[in-house]
Design a protein around this motif. Structure first.
Motif, PDB file in Angstrom:
ATOM      1  N   SER A 136       0.811  -1.226   0.000  1.00  0.00           N
ATOM      2  CA  SER A 136       0.000   0.000   0.000  1.00  0.00           C
ATOM      3  C   SER A 136       0.842   1.272   0.000  1.00  0.00           C
ATOM      4  O   SER A 136       0.312   2.358  -0.232  1.00  0.00           O
ATOM      5  N   ASN A 137       2.145   1.156   0.265  1.00  0.00           N
ATOM      6  CA  ASN A 137       3.027   2.328   0.276  1.00  0.00           C
ATOM      7  C   ASN A 137       3.807   2.471  -1.026  1.00  0.00           C
ATOM      8  O   ASN A 137       4.840   3.138  -1.064  1.00  0.00           O
ATOM      9  N   SER A 138       3.331   1.847  -2.067  1.00  0.00           N
ATOM     10  CA  SER A 138       4.067   1.826  -3.323  1.00  0.00           C
ATOM     11  C   SER A 138       4.149   3.211  -3.956  1.00  0.00           C
ATOM     12  O   SER A 138       3.314   4.080  -3.726  1.00  0.00           O
ATOM     13  N   PHE A 139       5.169   3.378  -4.784  1.00  0.00           N
ATOM     14  CA  PHE A 139       5.389   4.608  -5.544  1.00  0.00           C
ATOM     15  C   PHE A 139       5.352   4.213  -7.014  1.00  0.00           C
ATOM     16  O   PHE A 139       6.105   3.351  -7.456  1.00  0.00           O
ATOM     17  N   TYR A 168      12.373   2.241 -23.676  1.00  0.00           N
ATOM     18  CA  TYR A 168      11.328   2.956 -22.946  1.00  0.00           C
ATOM     19  C   TYR A 168      11.938   4.060 -22.095  1.00  0.00           C
ATOM     20  O   TYR A 168      13.121   4.025 -21.757  1.00  0.00           O
ATOM     21  N   GLU A 169      11.117   5.047 -21.762  1.00  0.00           N
ATOM     22  CA  GLU A 169      11.551   6.194 -20.966  1.00  0.00           C
ATOM     23  C   GLU A 169      10.416   6.640 -20.051  1.00  0.00           C
ATOM     24  O   GLU A 169       9.239   6.470 -20.379  1.00  0.00           O
ATOM     25  N   GLU A 170      10.780   7.218 -18.914  1.00  0.00           N
ATOM     26  CA  GLU A 170       9.770   7.695 -17.959  1.00  0.00           C
ATOM     27  C   GLU A 170       9.062   8.932 -18.513  1.00  0.00           C
ATOM     28  O   GLU A 170       9.679   9.803 -19.108  1.00  0.00           O
ATOM     29  N   VAL A 171       7.739   8.984 -18.275  1.00  0.00           N
ATOM     30  CA  VAL A 171       6.930  10.131 -18.699  1.00  0.00           C
ATOM     31  C   VAL A 171       6.522  10.967 -17.488  1.00  0.00           C
ATOM     32  O   VAL A 171       6.699  12.178 -17.464  1.00  0.00           O
ATOM     33  N   PHE A 172       5.949  10.345 -16.466  1.00  0.00           N
ATOM     34  CA  PHE A 172       5.613  11.049 -15.230  1.00  0.00           C
ATOM     35  C   PHE A 172       5.477  10.031 -14.107  1.00  0.00           C
ATOM     36  O   PHE A 172       5.535   8.817 -14.334  1.00  0.00           O
ATOM     37  N   ARG A 173       5.288  10.528 -12.885  1.00  0.00           N
ATOM     38  CA  ARG A 173       5.248   9.653 -11.717  1.00  0.00           C
ATOM     39  C   ARG A 173       4.309  10.204 -10.657  1.00  0.00           C
ATOM     40  O   ARG A 173       3.765  11.301 -10.801  1.00  0.00           O
ATOM     41  N   ASP A 174       4.133   9.445  -9.569  1.00  0.00           N
ATOM     42  CA  ASP A 174       3.333   9.900  -8.428  1.00  0.00           C
ATOM     43  C   ASP A 174       3.819  11.257  -7.936  1.00  0.00           C
ATOM     44  O   ASP A 174       5.013  11.568  -7.997  1.00  0.00           O
ATOM     45  N   THR A 175       2.867  12.038  -7.429  1.00  0.00           N
ATOM     46  CA  THR A 175       3.192  13.322  -6.819  1.00  0.00           C
ATOM     47  C   THR A 175       2.593  13.370  -5.413  1.00  0.00           C
ATOM     48  O   THR A 175       1.945  12.413  -4.973  1.00  0.00           O
ATOM     49  N   ASP A 176       2.780  14.488  -4.732  1.00  0.00           N
ATOM     50  CA  ASP A 176       2.149  14.657  -3.421  1.00  0.00           C
ATOM     51  C   ASP A 176       0.631  14.726  -3.551  1.00  0.00           C
ATOM     52  O   ASP A 176      -0.104  14.371  -2.618  1.00  0.00           O
ATOM     53  N   SER A 183      -5.792   6.904 -13.628  1.00  0.00           N
ATOM     54  CA  SER A 183      -6.561   6.894 -12.375  1.00  0.00           C
ATOM     55  C   SER A 183      -5.578   7.009 -11.223  1.00  0.00           C
ATOM     56  O   SER A 183      -4.451   6.517 -11.301  1.00  0.00           O
ATOM     57  N   GLY A 184      -6.007   7.695 -10.170  1.00  0.00           N
ATOM     58  CA  GLY A 184      -5.127   7.912  -9.030  1.00  0.00           C
ATOM     59  C   GLY A 184      -5.915   8.241  -7.783  1.00  0.00           C
ATOM     60  O   GLY A 184      -7.133   8.463  -7.830  1.00  0.00           O
ATOM     61  N   ILE A 185      -5.203   8.270  -6.676  1.00  0.00           N
ATOM     62  CA  ILE A 185      -5.803   8.583  -5.382  1.00  0.00           C
ATOM     63  C   ILE A 185      -5.334   9.972  -4.964  1.00  0.00           C
ATOM     64  O   ILE A 185      -4.131  10.215  -4.832  1.00  0.00           O
ATOM     65  N   LEU A 186      -6.279  10.879  -4.788  1.00  0.00           N
ATOM     66  CA  LEU A 186      -5.950  12.245  -4.400  1.00  0.00           C
ATOM     67  C   LEU A 186      -5.456  12.310  -2.956  1.00  0.00           C
ATOM     68  O   LEU A 186      -5.835  11.491  -2.117  1.00  0.00           O
ATOM     69  N   LYS A 187      -4.613  13.300  -2.703  1.00  0.00           N
ATOM     70  CA  LYS A 187      -4.169  13.530  -1.340  1.00  0.00           C
ATOM     71  C   LYS A 187      -5.382  13.783  -0.435  1.00  0.00           C
ATOM     72  O   LYS A 187      -6.296  14.497  -0.801  1.00  0.00           O
ATOM     73  N   ASN A 188      -5.393  13.147   0.729  1.00  0.00           N
ATOM     74  CA  ASN A 188      -6.491  13.248   1.704  1.00  0.00           C
ATOM     75  C   ASN A 188      -7.807  12.695   1.163  1.00  0.00           C
ATOM     76  O   ASN A 188      -8.892  13.098   1.597  1.00  0.00           O
ATOM     77  N   ALA A 189      -7.725  11.768   0.186  1.00  0.00           N
ATOM     78  CA  ALA A 189      -8.945  11.143  -0.341  1.00  0.00           C
ATOM     79  C   ALA A 189      -9.609  10.312   0.756  1.00  0.00           C
ATOM     80  O   ALA A 189      -8.926   9.684   1.576  1.00  0.00           O
TER      81      ALA A 189
END
Length: 360
Positions: A265-268, A281-289, A309-315
């Motif tokens: 659950s703490n994955s990045f 292949y090359e990185e495009v973007f990653r997790d943010t705060d 799809s992602g989980i918003l901060k304080n979701a």
């Protein structure tokens, strides 16, 4: 005298020039990036204490219109696909046989507009498909591609349901050692991209991690391209990372895949772009705060911005059946030009399970 008049006119024009400059500047900011004219097909669950319901939704990004196609009690991993002509929705449901007999998956097709009481059954008991979790529709609307698990098998495989003949064909159905981890389909090139790995390698890595109490190493994924009839076209390359998913670009010439640094659950998470010709292949973007645990990266139809799809901060963390805790997941879009992420769609007291950008 002439000099004085020039200065007077200059000072009179200065405020007007400033106002016009501000107006044009504001206009440029507003019109810089219009909303993409994309249709998103979304599978989302509204999370309740007693029961979860699955919702099949069509969302127009440009008009911001949300059209609920169907809502029903969730009995299995929520998945569905909308045919490319928008006339049919295909989804799965678990058939509970009762004590002494194993349950199995049924496939249903709904004609638009949907009548929940009219559920034509497409897959029946003799097929003994125990699970269906990802689905795609062919460009000509005659096939439904699926990732399935057959009865008494541990590995997931690719299968295709023929709408005209009403028959299912599991590709390489006797292969019990190759696992299809994820797949996607391009209507432009009419090809399927699949992430595959050896089940024996995965088992060995799991045993090694448990025996030595170390982090689970990634398996070696093969990126393979298939034709619509299941013929292997070529292997793009291999990637040894914890890959979550993969998607083809609108033109079918490259792909996006999501990688996580660890399985917990703490994955990045990070999103990479894969060149299907070279295998690089090359990185495009990653997790943010603000957005974390991103996945399901898919290009907008213009090929410029990227949905995910992602989980918003304080979701909020939602309480589901059997006191299950579910973090609210929403859909957002990433703009490589500005490096900005913007929320696109979310469900109140619900979470996004899957979504698909409906390319023309």
């Amino acid at each position: 005298m002439i000099s004085h008049m020039v200065k007077k006119k200059y000072f009179l024009w200065c405020p007007l020039i400033a106002v016009l400059a501000m107006a044009f500047s504001c206009h440029a900011v507003i019109a810089e990036e219009p909303l993409p004219s994309d249709q998103l097909f979304i599978v989302a669950s509204d999370i309740k204490e007693a029961t979860d319901n699955v919702n099949f939704i069509l969302f127009d990004h440009r008009t911001q219109e949300t059209n609920s196609l169907l809502r029903r009690k969730n009995t299995v991993f929520p998945t569905a696909v909308l045919s490319r002509d928008g006339k049919n929705l295909y989804t799965s449901k678990i058939h509970q046989t009762g004590a002494g007999s194993p349950d199995y998956i049924e496939l249903f097709g709904y004609a638009m507009p949907i009548n929940p009481r009219n559920m034509p059954e497409l897959l029946t008991e003799p097929q003994k498909i125990w699970n269906v979790d990802y689905m795609r529709s062919s460009a000509d609307n005659t096939k439904v591609f699926m990732r399935v698990v057959q009865a008494k098998r541990d590995n997931a495989q690719l299968a295709v349901y023929n709408v005209d003949s009403k028959k299912i064909n599991v590709w390489n159905e006797n292969d019990s050692t190759n696992e299809i981890h994820y797949f996607d389909y391009s209507p432009a090139s009419r090809t399927i991209i699949a992430l595959e790995h050896s089940l024996d390698e995965e088992t060995a890595l799991l045993q090694h991690a448990n025996r030595n109490q170390v982090a689970l190493p990634p398996v070696t994924y093969r990126v393979v391209l298939y034709s619509e009839d299941g013929r292997k076209l070529r292997e793009v390359g291999t990637i040894k990372k914890h890959i979550l998913d993969i998607s083809l670009s609108p033109d079918g010439k490259h792909a996006l895949f999501t990688v996580t640094d660890q399985i917990n659950s703490n994955s990045f998470n990070l999103v990479f772009k894969l060149n299907l010709e070279s295998g690089s292949y090359e990185e495009v973007f990653r997790d943010t705060d603000t957005f974390r645990r991103i996945k399901h990266a898919q290009y907008a139809s213009d090929g410029k911005r990227i949905y995910f799809s992602g989980i918003l901060k304080n979701a909020p963390v939602l309480s589901g059946e059997r006191r299950r805790k579910v973090p609210a997941r929403n859909i957002a879009i990433y703009d490589p030009k500005t490096n900005q992420m913007t929320k696109v769609w979310s469900m109140e007291k619900g979470t996004v399970n899957q979504f698909q950008v409906l390319y023309p």
